[in-house]
Design an enzyme around this catalytic site. Structure first.
Site, PDB file in Angstrom:
ATOM      1  N   SER A 130       0.843  -1.190   0.000  1.00 24.87           N
ATOM      2  CA  SER A 130       0.000   0.000   0.000  1.00 24.87           C
ATOM      3  C   SER A 130       0.884   1.249   0.000  1.00 24.87           C
ATOM      4  O   SER A 130       1.681   1.423  -0.922  1.00 24.87           O
ATOM      5  CB  SER A 130      -0.958  -0.039   1.191  1.00 24.87           C
ATOM      6  OG  SER A 130      -2.018   0.868   1.027  1.00 24.87           O
TER       7      SER A 130
ATOM      8  N   ASP B 279      -8.513  -4.961  -6.377  1.00 19.43           N
ATOM      9  CA  ASP B 279      -8.136  -3.868  -5.482  1.00 19.43           C
ATOM     10  C   ASP B 279      -8.643  -2.568  -6.091  1.00 19.43           C
ATOM     11  O   ASP B 279      -8.066  -2.054  -7.044  1.00 19.43           O
ATOM     12  CB  ASP B 279      -6.617  -3.828  -5.317  1.00 19.43           C
ATOM     13  CG  ASP B 279      -6.155  -2.760  -4.335  1.00 19.43           C
ATOM     14  OD1 ASP B 279      -7.005  -1.975  -3.859  1.00 19.43           O
ATOM     15  OD2 ASP B 279      -4.949  -2.713  -4.040  1.00 19.43           O
TER      16      ASP B 279
ATOM     17  N   HIS C 153      -7.116  -5.666  -1.959  1.00 16.77           N
ATOM     18  CA  HIS C 153      -5.933  -5.008  -1.391  1.00 16.77           C
ATOM     19  C   HIS C 153      -5.149  -5.974  -0.513  1.00 16.77           C
ATOM     20  O   HIS C 153      -4.008  -5.705  -0.153  1.00 16.77           O
ATOM     21  CB  HIS C 153      -6.388  -3.791  -0.585  1.00 16.77           C
ATOM     22  CG  HIS C 153      -5.341  -2.732  -0.410  1.00 16.77           C
ATOM     23  ND1 HIS C 153      -4.683  -2.120  -1.458  1.00 16.77           N
ATOM     24  CD2 HIS C 153      -4.830  -2.155   0.705  1.00 16.77           C
ATOM     25  CE1 HIS C 153      -3.827  -1.229  -0.995  1.00 16.77           C
ATOM     26  NE2 HIS C 153      -3.892  -1.233   0.311  1.00 16.77           N
TER      27      HIS C 153
END
Length: 722
Positions: A580, A666, A698
């Site tokens: 991320s 995602d 994600h």
């Protein structure tokens, strides 16, 4: 590539025979004999994962949920267990291969639980199982009223405000006609939303077939996407009202705002009132392409109206107060998470004065009532308490994270979940001593994975304070391999945290797991850089609008400290990994590291910030973090820096092998970001691989994908660092 395939084949050979055998029988806890004393992906996925836990009303028993995973079947099974409140007589109640979850006590002898989309009940010994609800499998969460006369049930209803319903004569059409923003969230297209319904409960806890939608006719979700659950709603002690969390916005307005409120619904009159805002409140108009930080909604005189995130209400035992988690500013999802106490009699709101985020809380009981809460400070999540006088004390002081808490019946003990870098979640009884916190006692109840952990050599954990380039002290965890030899030099990984404002506390992850990284022979350097909570709000906010500034200098300070000051770190074998915002960090470090690192791994990272501004679904995030849209001229200084220093503009300086990982589902950071980074590396002639998961978001949630992730991760690192 040949070496990577050899490593994968070796991992298959080392898969314990007992692990492979169990897959043909059942999904559950087994007596596992490991082939190695070092943690492997297979051992990690064999562990039971404890979640929901609750003490019986009389405090004599505890019921809890455990998840088990089958790699061969590529699925999980949730089971229900019960034990005495001292941890004795622990036994599993679930007997079939169906998942059973969300256990809760209806009375001292009866446990309600979810199975197959319905509410069931059984005796505390697992007998007399019978179905209570009849919703055609629509139950997605539930909570009984204190008097057991009603039950709140979460169900999904069709939602076509934004994605229009296709014509009935085209039943096989797959197109979606989108008319506004927030048409998808996290990992799905928004064509249904959850609503809470109230059902009557009859004799034997049988649930009526018809319920009342407490948001009837309202196009708003409750609980809130993407992670909200039943904890966002609460029954009043007299069972007459429900406090619930809701962001009453849709489309573009929803996508730029974090403004959610706590509402009070009367089940008798079916009337609703907002506990956060006056009845005549009208939200100011805002520019959707600029940060709300500089707009009227966050003007000082408007902040009293609770314009930020408000969620997770809980009534005091006497019903005179409601407490909830509250952020002050609209559009800032990482604002200070405060504990707000609302007086039901006069509407007065009071905020607990604390320097860090409150992550979970519960009320105590009795005349000396207080609030207990969990908060991160200096990279650990510990227990705190505040009394009515405003006195606040830290109750526990562990190198660990406490992840949940609930009050035991006697009002003097707490049922809590605890984990660390070295141990996955287990349940504990904490007996707080407010006057003398050092006399607080902590008693472990469960030992869910002891049979596996006892066979594994454990890593060592150290804490160091590293000086940053702006003269601050940065807490940095150093995780050492099992059987560590201080005379050797080890390949070393810099761990880059996500968020960008998530703590590097004593977390236990089944993917970004420091135990298994160390077991593979790596020293891990995990800094709590600028931008992370637990070191004051000023420190936490220094990352917003400065993604490529001080926080990146902190990463280099941490790895340089390790290479220069720790004799066991091999400066010729350094890698950097992260997901991320951590993946973004890796992409950015690839352009500025000046040959410090020999390998990179970026998972679900942002690569092109201008593209991400329009691709991500929660627009408030990019607005706050970047300041404004990339097309504005002139641009505010922080926006100009952000877009100018986006990693995709620094590829000309890339020179190091990189593995890019991404999930196609995602929708927070679209998989095209990872694809573009991989394509750029290969077009530059840099060794690179792209691990893409068509069915993951994600995170990586499916067992076989999780194993593939770990094998690819360590195969890549071993190829370049060993």
């Amino acid at each position: 590539m040949k070496r990577l395939l050899t490593l994968v084949a070796l991992a298959m050979i080392l898969l314990p025979a007992t692990l492979k055998a169990q897959e043909n029988v059942t999904i559950g806890k087994n007596n596992i004999k490991l082939a190695s004393r070092l943690m492997t992906p297979e051992a990690l996925w064999a562990m039971g994962r404890i979640s929901t836990a609750e003490a019986s009303p009389d405090g004599k028993q505890v019921v809890y949920q455990v998840g088990y995973y089958s790699v061969k079947a590529n699925k999980s099974r949730q089971v229900i267990c019960v034990m005495n409140s001292d941890g004795a007589n622990n036994r599993q109640l679930s007997t079939s291969q169906k998942s059973e979850s969300d256990p809760t006590w209806i009375d001292n002898e009866t446990i309600a639980f979810a199975c197959g989309g319905e509410i069931w009940a059984m005796k505390a010994d697992g007998t007399n199982r019978h179905q209570l609800s009849k919703t055609d499998g629509q139950v997605e969460g539930f909570k009984f009223s204190p008097d057991r006369q009603h039950v709140m049930i979460l169900k999904s209803i069709p939602f076509h405000e934004i994605i229009k319903e296709n014509p009935s004569d085209l039943p096989k059409a797959t197109g979606r006609r989108v008319t506004d923003l927030m048409y998808r969230h996290w990992d799905h297209y928004v064509e249904s939303i959850q609503h809470p319904f109230v059902f009557s409960v009859g004799e034997g806890f049988a649930i009526a077939t018809d319920g009342v939608d407490i948001l009837d006719g309202e196009p708003f979700e409750c609980p809130m996407e993407p992670f909200g659950g039943i904890e966002q709603l609460a029954w009043s002690p007299d069972s007459k009202s429900i406090a619930y969390t809701c962001r009453k916005k849709t489309g573009l307005e929803y996508s730029i705002s974090t403004d959610s409120d706590i509402y009070l619904y009367n089940i008798g009159t079916r009337e609703t009132r907002n506990l956060c805002k006056p009845a005549d409140y009208v939200a100011p108009k805002n520019d959707p392409t600029r940060t709300l930080a500089i707009q009227p909604v966050n003007a000082k005189e408007n902040l009293k109206n609770n314009v930020g995130y408000d969620q997770n209400p809980q009534f005091s035992p006497d019903g005179k107060y409601v407490a909830w988690l509250s952020m002050e500013r609209d559009g800032y999802e990482a604002d200070l998470n405060r504990l707000c106490i609302y007086n039901m009699e006069n509407g007065e709101k009071k905020y607990i004065d604390w320097k860090s985020d409150v992550d979970a809380f519960c009320w105590s009981d009795g005349k000396d009532a207080m609030l207990y809460f969990i908060s991160v400070w200096h990279a650990t999540e510990n227990l705190y308490a505040v009394n009515w006088k405003g006195e606040l004390k830290q109750i526990t002081n562990d190198w660990a994270d406490f992840g949940s808490l609930s009050l035991m019946n006697n009002g003097k003990q707490l049922l809590m979940e605890r984990h660390s870098f070295q141990t996955p979640a287990d349940l504990y009884i904490v007996t707080p001593n407010f006057k003398k916190p050092e006399k607080t006692t902590i008693t472990q109840l469960t030992h869910e994975n002891k049979h596996i952990l006892d066979q594994l050599d454990k890593p060592q954990v150290q804490q160091r304070w590293v000086k940053t380039t702006d003269g601050k002290d940065m807490l940095t965890w150093i995780i050492l391999p099992p059987n560590f030899d201080e005379t050797k030099k080890y390949p070393t990984l810099l761990f880059c945290e996500g968020g960008p404002q998530s703590p590097v506390s004593q977390f236990w992850s089944y993917r970004w797991n420091f135990f298994i990284m160390a077991a593979n022979g790596y020293v891990v350097v995990a800094p709590n850089r600028h931008g992370l909570p637990g070191f004051g709000q000023e420190w936490k906010e220094e990352v917003s609008g400065d993604w490529t500034g001080q926080c990146m200098k902190d990463y280099l300070s941490a790895i340089d400290f390790a290479a220069d000051s720790l004799p066991f770190v091999d400066r010729e074998r350094l890698g950097a990994v992260g997901a991320s915002f951590g993946g973004f960090s890796v992409y950015y470090l690839a352009g500025i590291h000046e040959k410090r690192f020999k390998a990179f791994i970026a998972h679900d990272g942002a690569f092109n910030l201008a593209a991400m501004y329009l691709e991500t679904e929660e627009n408030w995030f990019s607005n706050w973090e970047y300041d404004e849209a990339y097309w504005h001229r002139p641009q505010m200084p922080r926006a100009k820096t952000t877009y100018h220093e986006s990693p995709h503009k620094m590829v000309e300086k890339w020179d190091t092998p990189i593995l890019c990982i991404h999930g196609e589902k995602d929708y927070r950071i679209n998989y095209t970001q990872g694809m573009a980074a991989f394509n750029a590396a290969r077009m530059k002639g840099i060794p690179a691989e792209f691990l893409v998961f068509p069915d993951e978001n994600h995170w990586v949630l499916k067992p076989q994908n999780g194993i593939l992730w770990q094998r690819t991760f360590f195969g890549w690192l071993d190829r370049w660092l060993k």
